[in-house]
Design an enzyme around this catalytic site. Structure first.
Site, PDB file in Angstrom:
ATOM      1  N   HIS A  14      10.132  45.529  41.336  1.00 37.90           N
ATOM      2  CA  HIS A  14      10.154  44.166  41.870  1.00 37.90           C
ATOM      3  C   HIS A  14       9.149  44.046  43.008  1.00 37.90           C
ATOM      4  CE1 HIS A  14      13.526  44.882  45.147  1.00 37.90           C
ATOM      5  NE2 HIS A  14      12.573  45.761  45.233  1.00 37.90           N
ATOM      6  N   CYS A  33       7.345  45.977  50.850  1.00 35.63           N
ATOM      7  CA  CYS A  33       8.083  45.427  49.697  1.00 35.63           C
ATOM      8  C   CYS A  33       7.340  44.253  49.074  1.00 35.63           C
ATOM      9  CB  CYS A  33       9.482  44.984  50.110  1.00 35.63           C
ATOM     10  SG  CYS A  33      10.526  46.361  50.598  1.00 35.63           S
ATOM     11  N   HIS A  39       6.884  47.551  43.346  1.00 35.87           N
ATOM     12  CA  HIS A  39       7.319  48.936  43.526  1.00 35.87           C
ATOM     13  C   HIS A  39       8.633  49.093  42.787  1.00 35.87           C
ATOM     14  CE1 HIS A  39       9.398  46.626  46.603  1.00 35.87           C
ATOM     15  NE2 HIS A  39      10.388  47.496  46.451  1.00 35.87           N
ATOM     16  N   HIS A  41      12.541  51.087  41.858  1.00 35.50           N
ATOM     17  CA  HIS A  41      13.734  51.761  42.357  1.00 35.50           C
ATOM     18  C   HIS A  41      14.532  52.311  41.182  1.00 35.50           C
ATOM     19  CE1 HIS A  41      13.368  50.068  46.393  1.00 35.50           C
ATOM     20  NE2 HIS A  41      13.135  48.901  45.835  1.00 35.50           N
ATOM     21  N   ASP A  79      16.750  47.200  32.683  1.00 30.80           N
ATOM     22  CA  ASP A  79      16.266  48.587  32.733  1.00 30.80           C
ATOM     23  C   ASP A  79      14.807  48.665  32.273  1.00 30.80           C
ATOM     24  OD1 ASP A  79      16.486  51.351  33.165  1.00 30.80           O
ATOM     25  OD2 ASP A  79      16.952  51.717  31.050  1.00 30.80           O
ATOM     26  N   HIS A  80      13.980  49.293  33.068  1.00 28.93           N
ATOM     27  CA  HIS A  80      12.546  49.440  32.805  1.00 28.93           C
ATOM     28  C   HIS A  80      11.839  48.086  32.692  1.00 28.93           C
ATOM     29  CE1 HIS A  80      13.778  53.571  32.276  1.00 28.93           C
ATOM     30  NE2 HIS A  80      12.509  53.925  32.339  1.00 28.93           N
ATOM     31  N   GLU A 126      20.293  50.459  46.151  1.00 26.69           N
ATOM     32  CA  GLU A 126      18.862  50.267  45.884  1.00 26.69           C
ATOM     33  C   GLU A 126      18.068  51.509  46.260  1.00 26.69           C
ATOM     34  OE1 GLU A 126      16.977  47.255  48.235  1.00 26.69           O
ATOM     35  OE2 GLU A 126      15.374  46.981  46.774  1.00 26.69           O
TER      36      GLU A 126
HETATM   37 NI    NI Z   1      12.446  47.198  46.683  1.00 30.17          NI
END
Ligand code: NI
Length: 137
Positions: A14, A33, A39, A41, A79-80, A126
């Site tokens: 995100h 961010c 980036h 997580h 996911d992904h 997160e």
């Molecule tokens: Ni983040």
């Protein structure tokens, strides 16, 4: 009343960015961010369901059903994926962990209620040190 929990994990990217703001303002509020290409997580989603114990099964809710609901309503959509671009139910929403918790609640609560239990809370981990918890209001 007994509370049961199920954890699922997903990997997603995100970018925290407010298009109404200048680049400098985004940088000031969101820092790294807000980096242009996002980036990632490895998120953990922990769902807590409450209810009375069914005397026939000994369960509040079958955890296999809860697992299936979490996958169908959330995990397979995120996911992904890039949470800014790829997920229809997140379109137009800043993909902060807070907003993920609200959006996931709205999808999970009805599906859990249909199984005769009640969604109590959603926790999203997160990073190693940053968590969000939501109780539906
Ligand atoms: Ni983040």
């Amino acid at each position: 009343m007994v509370y049961i929990q199920r954890r699922e994990t997903f990997s997603a990217s995100h970018r925290l960015y407010n298009a109404a703001w200048s680049d400098d303002q985004n940088e000031a509020v969101f820092g790294k961010c807000s980096n242009r290409y996002g980036h990632g997580h490895n998120f953990q989603l922990i769902v807590t369901v409450k209810g009375d114990v069914n005397p026939d099964t000994g369960f509040v809710m079958n955890l296999v059903d809860l697992k299936d609901i979490m996958h169908r309503e959330v995990i397979e959509h995120v996911d992904h994926r890039n949470l800014n671009e790829d997920v229809p139910f997140l379109k137009g929403i800043q993909p902060s962990t807070e907003n993920l918790a609200i959006a996931f609640w709205d999808r999970l609560a009805p599906a859990i209620a249909a199984k005769g239990a009640q969604l109590h809370s959603i926790r999203i981990i997160e990073t190693e040190n940053n968590f969000v918890e939501y109780f539906g209001a």
